[in-house]
Design a protein around this motif. Structure first.
Motif, PDB file in Angstrom:
ATOM      1  N   LEU A  88     -23.830  27.227   0.161  1.00  0.00           N
ATOM      2  CA  LEU A  88     -24.671  27.321   1.370  1.00  0.00           C
ATOM      3  C   LEU A  88     -24.878  28.767   1.789  1.00  0.00           C
ATOM      4  N   SER A  89     -25.975  28.987   2.492  1.00  0.00           N
ATOM      5  CA  SER A  89     -26.144  30.310   3.114  1.00  0.00           C
ATOM      6  C   SER A  89     -25.167  30.327   4.282  1.00  0.00           C
ATOM      7  N   MET A  94     -29.197  35.767  11.723  1.00  0.00           N
ATOM      8  CA  MET A  94     -30.526  35.600  12.332  1.00  0.00           C
ATOM      9  C   MET A  94     -31.113  34.265  11.884  1.00  0.00           C
ATOM     10  N   ASP A  95     -30.335  33.212  12.063  1.00  0.00           N
ATOM     11  CA  ASP A  95     -30.802  31.855  11.838  1.00  0.00           C
ATOM     12  C   ASP A  95     -29.931  30.926  12.681  1.00  0.00           C
ATOM     13  N   CYS A  96     -30.180  29.648  12.586  1.00  0.00           N
ATOM     14  CA  CYS A  96     -29.317  28.680  13.278  1.00  0.00           C
ATOM     15  C   CYS A  96     -28.813  27.708  12.224  1.00  0.00           C
ATOM     16  N   ALA A  97     -27.566  27.883  11.807  1.00  0.00           N
ATOM     17  CA  ALA A  97     -27.046  27.093  10.690  1.00  0.00           C
ATOM     18  C   ALA A  97     -26.699  25.671  11.136  1.00  0.00           C
ATOM     19  N   THR A 125     -15.521  30.396  18.566  1.00  0.00           N
ATOM     20  CA  THR A 125     -14.691  31.601  18.451  1.00  0.00           C
ATOM     21  C   THR A 125     -13.830  31.512  17.190  1.00  0.00           C
ATOM     22  N   ASN A 126     -13.054  32.559  16.959  1.00  0.00           N
ATOM     23  CA  ASN A 126     -12.208  32.607  15.762  1.00  0.00           C
ATOM     24  C   ASN A 126     -10.751  32.278  16.041  1.00  0.00           C
ATOM     25  N   SER A 127     -10.400  32.102  17.312  1.00  0.00           N
ATOM     26  CA  SER A 127      -8.992  31.866  17.652  1.00  0.00           C
ATOM     27  C   SER A 127      -8.904  31.334  19.066  1.00  0.00           C
ATOM     28  N   GLY A 305     -17.674  33.607  14.105  1.00  0.00           N
ATOM     29  CA  GLY A 305     -17.447  32.381  14.883  1.00  0.00           C
ATOM     30  C   GLY A 305     -18.028  31.113  14.287  1.00  0.00           C
ATOM     31  N   LYS A 306     -19.270  31.182  13.798  1.00  0.00           N
ATOM     32  CA  LYS A 306     -19.916  29.949  13.342  1.00  0.00           C
ATOM     33  C   LYS A 306     -19.850  29.798  11.818  1.00  0.00           C
ATOM     34  N   ASN A 307     -18.874  30.444  11.192  1.00  0.00           N
ATOM     35  CA  ASN A 307     -18.874  30.423   9.720  1.00  0.00           C
ATOM     36  C   ASN A 307     -18.730  29.004   9.182  1.00  0.00           C
ATOM     37  N   THR A 308     -19.389  28.796   8.065  1.00  0.00           N
ATOM     38  CA  THR A 308     -19.551  27.448   7.514  1.00  0.00           C
ATOM     39  C   THR A 308     -18.220  26.769   7.201  1.00  0.00           C
ATOM     40  N   LEU A 309     -17.274  27.511   6.652  1.00  0.00           N
ATOM     41  CA  LEU A 309     -15.994  26.886   6.306  1.00  0.00           C
ATOM     42  C   LEU A 309     -15.276  26.372   7.546  1.00  0.00           C
ATOM     43  N   ALA A 310     -15.288  27.178   8.604  1.00  0.00           N
ATOM     44  CA  ALA A 310     -14.636  26.757   9.849  1.00  0.00           C
ATOM     45  C   ALA A 310     -15.346  25.543  10.432  1.00  0.00           C
ATOM     46  N   MET A 311     -16.666  25.579  10.433  1.00  0.00           N
ATOM     47  CA  MET A 311     -17.424  24.459  11.000  1.00  0.00           C
ATOM     48  C   MET A 311     -17.169  23.178  10.202  1.00  0.00           C
ATOM     49  N   GLY A 312     -17.132  23.322   8.879  1.00  0.00           N
ATOM     50  CA  GLY A 312     -16.876  22.161   8.016  1.00  0.00           C
ATOM     51  C   GLY A 312     -15.496  21.588   8.269  1.00  0.00           C
ATOM     52  N   CYS A 313     -14.504  22.465   8.376  1.00  0.00           N
ATOM     53  CA  CYS A 313     -13.137  21.985   8.644  1.00  0.00           C
ATOM     54  C   CYS A 313     -13.080  21.315  10.008  1.00  0.00           C
TER      55      CYS A 313
END
Ligand code: PLP
Length: 475
Positions: A88-89, A94-97, A125-127, A305-313
């Protein structure tokens, strides 16, 4: 030469403490060695850790609460693998994943269906501390005020903003000046009102159950605090970084009192223990005041903050919590554990009580009446105020391979924060081990006291009593 992480780890296993002693945190290494926690864990599964000799340890600490689902949950592992395979990107910025949108949608639906219908906006957030920092900043921005109120014993993270809301001198000392604010004693509604009346308070930050001391603010206190905050224009921030998402037996810990805070911070459990993540769940009105026009669309933001791996988990974790009815399970097993502790503890004079919510429990000890034990108790407390809890925590690890911690400065408290997937067998195993350890602690003279006195001497000689106390009480 090709990079081979497996091989690298295999060839260097066992150098753990040496490397950390040299490059990371030698004080922590000293503490772990002193209390016999310097294990080399090779693998983990669910609620268990395994050392080099394949000995099994029951983890009642769960990485300070991140492993609500235990370690290496197969569905979470699969999620990460799937995500990597999708190419995934990620973090285009500058987008909305899509993953962040989906996780936000799910979190809002959970908040709204569990007593907070006005919560409709998410900031990732990250923490945990970053969630609290952000919530405080939003509150200051939205109210145009700068003071914060927080509870005695409170713990909200250790960056400067969150530290400003910390109710323990041991953590604050040496780091001023912090944000302007005022500590409120537990249940002191009059003091809260006095401060709120000044109409300069941006936020009242609180944990629905305090991670230090395991105090549970009463429902009347929280309800009255809610009414007063509304009356005087102060926002309420519920810090559910540790207590949220099932830990207390409810999806959100504020459900126990029925109050509706303006902002809720979550983190730990949401990560599945795999990829750090946190979130501020809040009301649109606050968002609109902070992100007030197009030029201010990133007035508060972060890179990861919105990184894909974190969101997926996060998505996978919420799915598993729901599918396996984990909050309900935490409620039932937590009650069994608490009731079991209370029953067996009643036989021992230093046992005060077992308190908490769901699987977030504290066992407090108090001064004994019998003369011999009282002398030993007084001696230990004169050596170091944070030492007594070790008479429980050290043998739980040394004799029974159970990982726990002491939590709370100036009170003698052992904290239990197990993964929420523990079984009835785990509860039984813990209760049996705990009873043996408590019984041993009630024999003076006896080996338990010898060990702890030796520990006291070592920490005094090594001048590291403060570090021992701090590390052992860290959340
Ligand atoms: N808030 C509470 C209630 C916590 O228990 C913690 C950590 O233990 C934090 C905030 C800080 O979270 P983190 O360690 O992820 O920064």
């Amino acid at each position: 030469m090709a990079f081979d992480l497996k091989k690298l780890l295999e060839t260097r296993w066992g150098e753990n403490y040496e490397l950390h002693g040299q490059y990371v945190n030698p004080q922590l290494v000293k503490v772990l060695q002193t209390i016999g926690f310097d294990k080399v864990y090779r693998r983990a599964e669910g609620q268990y850790l395994y050392d080099e000799s394949n000995n099994r340890y029951l983890d009642f600490l769960s990485g300070y609460g991140v492993f609500a689902l235990g370690r290496n949950h197969p569905k979470l592992k699969q999620t990460v693998k799937d995500l990597l395979d999708l190419d995934l990107s990620n973090l285009v910025q500058m987008d909305c994943a899509l993953p962040a949108g989906l996780l936000a949608e799910k979190l809002i639906s959970l908040a709204q269906s569990h007593g907070n219908p006005e919560i409709d906006t998410v900031f990732f957030t990250n923490s945990g501390t970053e969630a609290v920092e952000g919530a405080i900043k939003f509150a200051c921005g939205a109210t145009k005020r700068d003071r914060i109120l927080f509870l005695d014993h409170a713990f909200h993270g250790l960056t400067l903003g969150s530290l400003s809301a910390n109710g323990n001198a041991e953590f604050r000392d040496g780091f001023g000046p912090l944000l302007p604010g005022q500590k409120i004693l537990l249940e002191d509604i009059a003091a809260l009102e006095t401060e709120l009346k000044k109409k300069d308070v941006a936020a009242f930050v609180f944990e629905p159950i305090l991670g230090k001391g395991l105090y549970v603010p009463s429902t009347p206190f929280l309800k009255e605090a809610e009414r007063l905050c509304k009356k005087f224009g102060t926002l309420m921030i519920a810090d559910e970084v540790q207590a949220g998402l099932g830990r207390t037996g409810k999806w959100f810990a504020v459900e126990h009192s029925g109050i509706q805070p303006d902002l809720i911070c979550i983190a730990k459990t949401l990560s599945g223990g795999l990829v750090p993540v946190g979130a501020i769940l809040y009301r649109r009105e606050i968002y609109q005041k902070v992100f007030s026009k197009m030029e201010r669309c990133v007035v508060h933001s972060n890179t990861f903050g919105k990184n894909t791996l974190a969101m997926g988990c996060g998505l996978a974790t919420l799915h598993i919590l729901e599918e396996e009815k984990i909050p309900e399970r935490a409620q039932v097993l937590g009650e069994k554990l608490r009731a079991g502790l209370q029953t067996l503890g009643a036989k021992y004079e230093m046992f005060k009580e077992a308190r908490g919510l769901g699987l977030m429990l504290g066992i407090e000890f108090h001064s004994p009446k019998s003369l011999k034990l009282k002398t030993a108790w007084t001696m230990i407390h004169a050596m170091n105020k944070g030492l007594f809890g070790q008479i429980i925590v050290v043998p739980l690890m040394g004799k029974h391979r159970i990982l726990t911690q002491v939590a709370g400065h100036n009170i003698d408290l052992v904290k239990l924060l197990p993964p929420l997937i523990i079984t009835e067998d785990d509860v039984r195993y813990f209760l049996t081990a705990f009873e043996q350890v408590v019984a041993e602690a009630h024999r003076f003279p006896g080996s338990a006291w010898e060990v702890i006195m030796d520990l006291g001497k070592k920490t005094l000689l090594g001048k590291s009593s403060d570090e021992v106390e701090k590390v052992m009480a860290a959340s």
